[in-house]
Design a protein around this motif. Structure first.
Motif, mmCIF file in Angstrom:
data_model
loop_
_atom_site.group_PDB
_atom_site.id
_atom_site.type_symbol
_atom_site.label_atom_id
_atom_site.label_comp_id
_atom_site.label_asym_id
_atom_site.label_seq_id
_atom_site.Cartn_x
_atom_site.Cartn_y
_atom_site.Cartn_z
ATOM 1 N N GLU A 29 0.844 -1.190 0.000
ATOM 2 C CA GLU A 29 0.000 0.000 0.000
ATOM 3 C C GLU A 29 0.872 1.229 0.000
ATOM 4 O O GLU A 29 1.998 1.209 0.486
ATOM 5 C CB GLU A 29 -0.869 0.008 1.255
ATOM 6 C CG GLU A 29 -1.806 -1.169 1.273
ATOM 7 C CD GLU A 29 -3.172 -0.817 1.781
ATOM 8 O OE1 GLU A 29 -3.251 0.015 2.696
ATOM 9 O OE2 GLU A 29 -4.149 -1.378 1.258
ATOM 10 N N SER A 77 -4.176 -1.909 -13.206
ATOM 11 C CA SER A 77 -4.962 -1.868 -11.980
ATOM 12 C C SER A 77 -6.422 -1.623 -12.325
ATOM 13 O O SER A 77 -6.732 -0.919 -13.286
ATOM 14 C CB SER A 77 -4.458 -0.737 -11.082
ATOM 15 O OG SER A 77 -5.293 -0.593 -9.952
ATOM 16 N N ARG A 81 -5.245 0.993 -6.546
ATOM 17 C CA ARG A 81 -4.579 0.667 -5.272
ATOM 18 C C ARG A 81 -3.787 -0.618 -5.371
ATOM 19 O O ARG A 81 -2.657 -0.715 -4.893
ATOM 20 C CB ARG A 81 -5.613 0.561 -4.154
ATOM 21 C CG ARG A 81 -6.079 1.926 -3.696
ATOM 22 C CD ARG A 81 -7.214 1.891 -2.693
ATOM 23 N NE ARG A 81 -7.265 0.699 -1.884
ATOM 24 C CZ ARG A 81 -8.293 -0.168 -1.871
ATOM 25 N NH1 ARG A 81 -9.328 0.033 -2.640
ATOM 26 N NH2 ARG A 81 -8.266 -1.219 -1.102
ATOM 27 N N SER A 82 -4.367 -1.638 -5.993
ATOM 28 C CA SER A 82 -3.582 -2.855 -6.170
ATOM 29 C C SER A 82 -3.167 -2.936 -7.638
ATOM 30 O O SER A 82 -3.977 -2.650 -8.538
ATOM 31 C CB SER A 82 -4.373 -4.085 -5.740
ATOM 32 O OG SER A 82 -5.447 -4.270 -6.596
ATOM 33 N N ILE A 318 -2.970 6.220 -2.527
ATOM 34 C CA ILE A 318 -4.418 6.134 -2.750
ATOM 35 C C ILE A 318 -5.032 5.178 -1.730
ATOM 36 O O ILE A 318 -4.633 4.023 -1.618
ATOM 37 C CB ILE A 318 -4.704 5.637 -4.186
ATOM 38 C CG1 ILE A 318 -4.037 6.576 -5.203
ATOM 39 C CG2 ILE A 318 -6.215 5.526 -4.424
ATOM 40 C CD1 ILE A 318 -4.395 8.039 -5.078
ATOM 41 N N LYS A 319 -6.023 5.670 -1.030
ATOM 42 C CA LYS A 319 -6.704 4.854 0.002
ATOM 43 C C LYS A 319 -7.852 4.108 -0.624
ATOM 44 O O LYS A 319 -8.616 4.681 -1.395
ATOM 45 C CB LYS A 319 -7.239 5.751 1.109
ATOM 46 C CG LYS A 319 -6.131 6.354 1.939
ATOM 47 C CD LYS A 319 -5.654 5.331 2.942
ATOM 48 C CE LYS A 319 -4.563 5.927 3.820
ATOM 49 N NZ LYS A 319 -3.697 4.911 4.373
#
Ligand code: FUB
Length: 319
Positions: A29, A77, A81-82, A318-319
Motif C-alpha cells: 500500500e 490496476s 490501489r492494487s 491512494i486509500k
C-alpha cells in the motif's frame, strides 16, 4: 462432453491471448507503488475498466549518476490501489535505428490498436521520438514505422540535441490527434488518422514560462491543460486554454519538487470519476534518487473555475 468439442477453439484462444499468467500482483500500500524495481516517467492510460501504467525502468547502478534505461515496464490496476506487474512489453532494441535510452513515453488507444510514442537516442545522434504499435495494451509491441517520427534536425527552436523527448499524445473530441513533446522548447503537431505521420508542420508553443520538459496534455470539460516541468530541480507547472492551439495562460505550480529526485514527470488521468496525479520521486531507501526513481500516485482536485489545486504528495498514496 460438450467441453471437448470446444477444446481446439479454446486452445487457439489461449495461444493468441496476451500472457496474463505472468502478471505478478504487487502486495503493497502507499507510495511508491513499485518497490522491487526503480520506475520513472509514468504515463497512464485508461482503457475499458482498467488503468495501464507505462513507465521507464531506471537501472543505473547504485550511486552512479546517469540514466541507465533500456526497457519500458507496464502495470495494470482496476482500482488504482492494487497493481499487477506484467512482463516488459518493449525494449529499446525494438527500434533498430536507435542507439539506446528508453526515456519517457505515452501510449494511446485508437480503434483497438495501441500506439506507444517513446523518446530514445538516435543512432545518428540526438534524441528522437519513435512509435511502437500493438493490438493489446500489454503488447507485444513492435516498431510501427521503422524510423524516427521526430529526429533532432526536424526541430530547431533550441540548439540542444535532447529537445525531442517526452512525447505526450492526445485525441480530441473531434477525433483529431496531437503529439506534444520537448525539452527547453515545447513542440506540438497534428497527427494523421493513421497516428504514424504528422499532418502539417511542427509548431513551437510560446508562453510556457520556465518550460523544462515533460509536457502532458489533457482535457476536462471545455478546458485544455498543458502541464510541464519547470526549472531544475523540477516542479510541475501548468497552463490552460480553451483552444488546443493556444494561447496558453499560465496557472502556476501544480506540484513541488518531488522528494530526492531532480525530475518529477507527471501523468494526469481521470478513472472511475476520480482524478489522479501520477509522478515519480527518489524515495526508495536505500539507493533511490534522481537516477533510481519510483512512481507514486496521489489524488488531483479541480477548483470550480476549472483550475487545478496544488498536489499534496503523500506516502499513504491512494486509500
Ligand atoms: O527519464 C529520462 C528523463 O528524465 C525524461 O525524459 C525526463 O522527463 C526526466 O524525467
Amino acid at each position: 462432453m460438450d467441453f471437448l468439442k470446444y477444446q481446439p477453439a479454446l486452445l487457439i484462444l489461449a495461444i493468441l491471448a496476451p500472457d496474463f499468467s505472468n502478471a505478478q500482483v504487487i502486495k503493497k500500500e502507499g507510495n511508491p507503488i513499485v518497490t522491487d524495481k526503480f520506475t520513472a516517467d509514468p504515463a497512464a492510460m485508461v482503457y475499458k475498466d482498467s488503468v495501464y501504467l507505462y513507465a521507464g525502468h531506471d537501472e543505473a547502478p547504485d550511486s552512479k549518476n546517469y540514466y541507465e534505461m533500456k526497457e519500458w515496464l507496464v502495470y495494470s490496476s482496476a482500482d488504482m490501489r492494487s497493481w499487477k506487474a506484467h512482463p516488459s512489453p518493449l525494449n529499446v532494441k525494438a527500434f533498430q535505428w536507435a542507439k539506446g535510452d528508453a526515456w519517457a513515453s505515452q501510449v494511446i488507444a485508437l480503434k483497438g490498436r495501441f500506439y506507444w510514442y517513446v523518446a530514445v537516442e538516435h543512432q545518428n545522434g540526438g534524441k528522437a521520438i519513435g512509435i511502437a504499435v500493438a493490438d493489446h495494451p500489454l503488447g507485444p509491441f513492435k516498431d510501427a514505422i521503422g524510423k524516427a517520427l521526430v529526429s533532432n534536425e526536424m526541430t530547431t527552436s533550441t540548439k540542444i540535441t535532447w529537445d525531442d523527448i517526452d512525447p505526450s499524445v492526445f485525441i480530441d473530441d473531434d477525433g483529431q490527434a496531437y503529439l506534444f513533446w520537448g525539452n527547453t522548447a515545447c513542440y506540438y503537431a497534428k497527427l494523421k488518422e493513421n497516428m504514424l505521420e504528422f499532418d502539417g508542420e511542427i509548431n513551437t508553443i510560446q508562453g510556457l514560462p520556465k518550460f523544462t520538459e515533460a509536457p502532458w496534455i489533457h482535457k476536462r470539460k471545455d478546458w485544455y491543460y498543458l502541464s510541464y516541468a519547470v526549472e531544475f530541480p523540477e516542479k510541475i507547472a501548468y497552463s490552460m486554454s480553451k483552444n488546443i492551439n493556444g494561447p496558453w495562460v499560465y496557472k502556476g505550480i501544480l506540484n513541488e519538487i518531488a522528494g530526492n529526485s531532480n525530475t518529477n514527470h507527471q501523468s494526469i488521468i481521470q478513472f472511475k470519476g476520480k482524478d489522479y496525479f501520477i509522478y515519480h520521486n527518489g524515495a526508495i531507501n536505500p539507493n533511490g534518487g534522481s537516477y533510481r526513481r519510483s512512481v507514486c500516485i496521489d489524488r488531483l482536485y479541480y477548483n470550480k473555475d476549472g483550475s487545478m489545486k496544488k498536489i499534496i504528495m503523500t506516502t499513504e498514496g491512494i486509500k
